[in-house]
Design a protein around this motif. Structure first.
Motif, PDB file in Angstrom:
ATOM      1  N   CYS A 268       0.831  -1.205   0.000  1.00  0.00           N
ATOM      2  CA  CYS A 268       0.000   0.000   0.000  1.00  0.00           C
ATOM      3  C   CYS A 268       0.866   1.256   0.000  1.00  0.00           C
ATOM      4  O   CYS A 268       2.029   1.234   0.413  1.00  0.00           O
ATOM      5  N   ASP A 269       0.283   2.353  -0.476  1.00  0.00           N
ATOM      6  CA  ASP A 269       0.950   3.652  -0.489  1.00  0.00           C
ATOM      7  C   ASP A 269       0.486   4.525   0.674  1.00  0.00           C
ATOM      8  O   ASP A 269       1.235   5.358   1.169  1.00  0.00           O
ATOM      9  N   ILE A 270      -0.785   4.349   1.054  1.00  0.00           N
ATOM     10  CA  ILE A 270      -1.375   5.112   2.163  1.00  0.00           C
ATOM     11  C   ILE A 270      -2.027   4.123   3.114  1.00  0.00           C
ATOM     12  O   ILE A 270      -2.769   3.230   2.674  1.00  0.00           O
ATOM     13  N   ALA A 317       7.781   2.840   5.454  1.00  0.00           N
ATOM     14  CA  ALA A 317       6.390   3.009   5.877  1.00  0.00           C
ATOM     15  C   ALA A 317       5.580   3.750   4.819  1.00  0.00           C
ATOM     16  O   ALA A 317       6.084   4.660   4.152  1.00  0.00           O
ATOM     17  N   PRO A 318       4.311   3.379   4.652  1.00  0.00           N
ATOM     18  CA  PRO A 318       3.428   4.159   3.785  1.00  0.00           C
ATOM     19  C   PRO A 318       3.105   5.493   4.439  1.00  0.00           C
ATOM     20  O   PRO A 318       3.436   5.723   5.609  1.00  0.00           O
ATOM     21  N   PHE A 319       2.477   6.386   3.691  1.00  0.00           N
ATOM     22  CA  PHE A 319       1.945   7.610   4.294  1.00  0.00           C
ATOM     23  C   PHE A 319       0.876   7.164   5.282  1.00  0.00           C
ATOM     24  O   PHE A 319      -0.104   6.501   4.918  1.00  0.00           O
ATOM     25  N   THR A 320       1.065   7.501   6.551  1.00  0.00           N
ATOM     26  CA  THR A 320       0.260   6.911   7.622  1.00  0.00           C
ATOM     27  C   THR A 320      -0.608   7.947   8.306  1.00  0.00           C
ATOM     28  O   THR A 320      -0.120   8.998   8.737  1.00  0.00           O
ATOM     29  N   LYS A 341       3.946   8.117  17.942  1.00  0.00           N
ATOM     30  CA  LYS A 341       3.847   7.023  16.967  1.00  0.00           C
ATOM     31  C   LYS A 341       4.434   7.377  15.608  1.00  0.00           C
ATOM     32  O   LYS A 341       4.468   6.543  14.711  1.00  0.00           O
ATOM     33  N   ARG A 342       4.863   8.637  15.458  1.00  0.00           N
ATOM     34  CA  ARG A 342       5.525   9.092  14.238  1.00  0.00           C
ATOM     35  C   ARG A 342       4.658   8.905  12.991  1.00  0.00           C
ATOM     36  O   ARG A 342       5.128   8.434  11.961  1.00  0.00           O
ATOM     37  N   VAL A 343       3.380   9.269  13.116  1.00  0.00           N
ATOM     38  CA  VAL A 343       2.492   9.182  11.960  1.00  0.00           C
ATOM     39  C   VAL A 343       2.503  10.514  11.207  1.00  0.00           C
ATOM     40  O   VAL A 343       2.825  11.563  11.768  1.00  0.00           O
ATOM     41  N   ASP A 344       2.145  10.463   9.931  1.00  0.00           N
ATOM     42  CA  ASP A 344       2.173  11.673   9.105  1.00  0.00           C
ATOM     43  C   ASP A 344       1.038  12.629   9.458  1.00  0.00           C
ATOM     44  O   ASP A 344       1.221  13.849   9.456  1.00  0.00           O
ATOM     45  N   MET A 345      -0.136  12.084   9.727  1.00  0.00           N
ATOM     46  CA  MET A 345      -1.286  12.905  10.102  1.00  0.00           C
ATOM     47  C   MET A 345      -2.106  12.138  11.126  1.00  0.00           C
ATOM     48  O   MET A 345      -2.074  10.899  11.155  1.00  0.00           O
TER      49      MET A 345
END
Length: 402
Positions: A268-270, A317-320, A341-345
């Motif tokens: 997956c990408d996202i 990691a995908p965009f998370t 958790k170092r997530v993008d959004m």
């Protein structure tokens, strides 16, 4: 802009009175400059003639699996490779069953198995047949495989009954076909999404769960499809229809959801973690129903894996995107989760109150990312999902092009 110009549409027609509408559908597709190849099932020619369909499509109608004129080129493979989209309209209950269980004993069912093109079905049948448990089971199998179901509509039927089972009108099907070829902001992007609650069993009867209905996650899945994405949905136990074009995987426990996600995340990408995953599970699950024999009972809980953190922590990691459902200070807690958790959004929402959230059709979100935030006010979850997908698409594009 004409999305259908030059597109190759394979229109399968199965046996049913709604087949007469397919003539008008072919006419509309041809008017939009699409190429249309009609394939009839054996029973379809009892309702509409090959001569009529050849006249409106401008192509010889195909009917036979073993056709001497085409088998030198492996006719069913030739057709399967030719199509940009396979649409079966009408799709009878019999054809749904054949496709769901992989039968390949006529031209139409064989080419559906042999094609790499997307497949859409426009069901048409008696309302009782549509609601029969066997048909519902076949529909669920098809949807899990990513086959789109367009309809059916509800209303008066040729048999004199009223209910769901009418094929969508040609103009509506024409619009669905056009939508399928519109290039959204996430065209070709692969999205993996979780939705709904998890259930952690105490014994064969009871479980620990939560109030998540899955509505927000399912609305997001639909919005991602509308944006052009390829969507796979890992769903906890919910009573919701699979959005058209979504490949669905059903799970129950947090461990099952983790396994399903980690099996698929590399492709997956996202990734969007919208599910309300249980933080803890019982340490011991009783083999038999726990009897009411004591005034007090203690249950020892152990922590479940953090799916969102696991995905965000992958080397590639995908965009998370995560969700933080809180009963107080949602933005404060969400920001801490985003950083930890170092997530993008991350999307923060207030639950357990009148403002929206679980078990409601409306919600409000605040989107947080590194150095920014945006408030999405109270709205229907379908509308909110479109706004959220638009934001995700914009940030994903920036990261992808960096």
């Amino acid at each position: 802009m004409n999305e259908l110009a030059g597109k190759k549409l394979l229109l399968g027609i199965t046996g049913g009175i709604a087949a007469y509408k397919s003539v008008e559908l072919v006419r509309l597709l041809r008017k939009s400059a699409a190429e249309v190849q009609v394939v009839l099932s054996g029973a379809a020619s009892q309702f509409v003639t090959p001569m009529t369909l050849q006249a409106v499509s401008g192509r010889p109608v195909r009917q036979e699996l073993f056709d001497p004129a085409h088998e030198a080129a492996m006719g069913h493979i030739e057709l399967a490779r030719w199509a940009d989209l396979v649409l079966i309209a009408p799709a009878s209950a019999s054809f749904l069953a054949r496709l769901a269980h992989g039968f390949a004993d006529n031209l139409l069912s064989t080419l559906c198995l042999a094609t790499a093109a997307p497949i859409a079905l426009a069901p048409a049948m008696n309302q009782q047949m549509w609601q029969n448990p066997a048909t519902r089971y076949n529909v669920s199998l098809l949807e899990q495989r990513g086959i789109e179901l367009w309809g059916p509509d509800s209303g008066d039927q040729a048999c004199g009954e009223v209910g769901p089972g009418r094929m969508l009108e040609p103009a509506a099907l024409m619009e669905r076909v056009a939508d399928r070829f519109r290039q959204g902001p996430l065209a070709g992007v692969r999205v993996l999404l979780t939705a709904g609650p998890t259930r952690e069993p105490l014994d064969p009867v009871r479980f620990i769960g939560n109030r998540s209905s899955g509505k927000m996650g399912f609305a997001l899945a639909n919005a991602f499809v509308q944006a052009g994405a390829q969507v796979e949905l890992v769903a906890g136990p919910v009573a919701l229809e699979t959005p058209s074009g979504v490949r669905r995987v059903d799970v129950e426990t947090a461990a099952e959801m983790e396994q399903a996600v980690m099996d698929r995340v590399a492709d997956c990408d996202i990734f969007v973690g919208c599910a309300a995953v249980a933080d803890y599970r019982p340490d011991v699950v009783a083999d038999q129903k726990i009897k009411k024999s004591q005034d007090r009972m203690e249950i020892r809980l152990v922590r479940n894996a953090d799916i969102l953190a696991s995905v965000a922590g992958l080397p590639e990691a995908p965009f998370t995107v995560g969700f933080a459902a809180e009963t107080q200070d949602p933005e404060g807690y969400a920001e801490k989760k985003r950083v930890a958790k170092r997530v993008d959004m991350i999307a923060a929402n207030l639950v357990g109150a009148e403002q929206g959230g679980f078990e409601r059709d409306e919600n409000a979100l605040t989107l947080l990312w590194d150095g920014g935030r945006e408030r999405l006010p109270m709205a229907d979850k379908s509308r909110l999902a479109k706004q959220l997908v638009s934001l995700i698409a914009g940030h994903y594009e920036k990261r992808d092009s960096a």
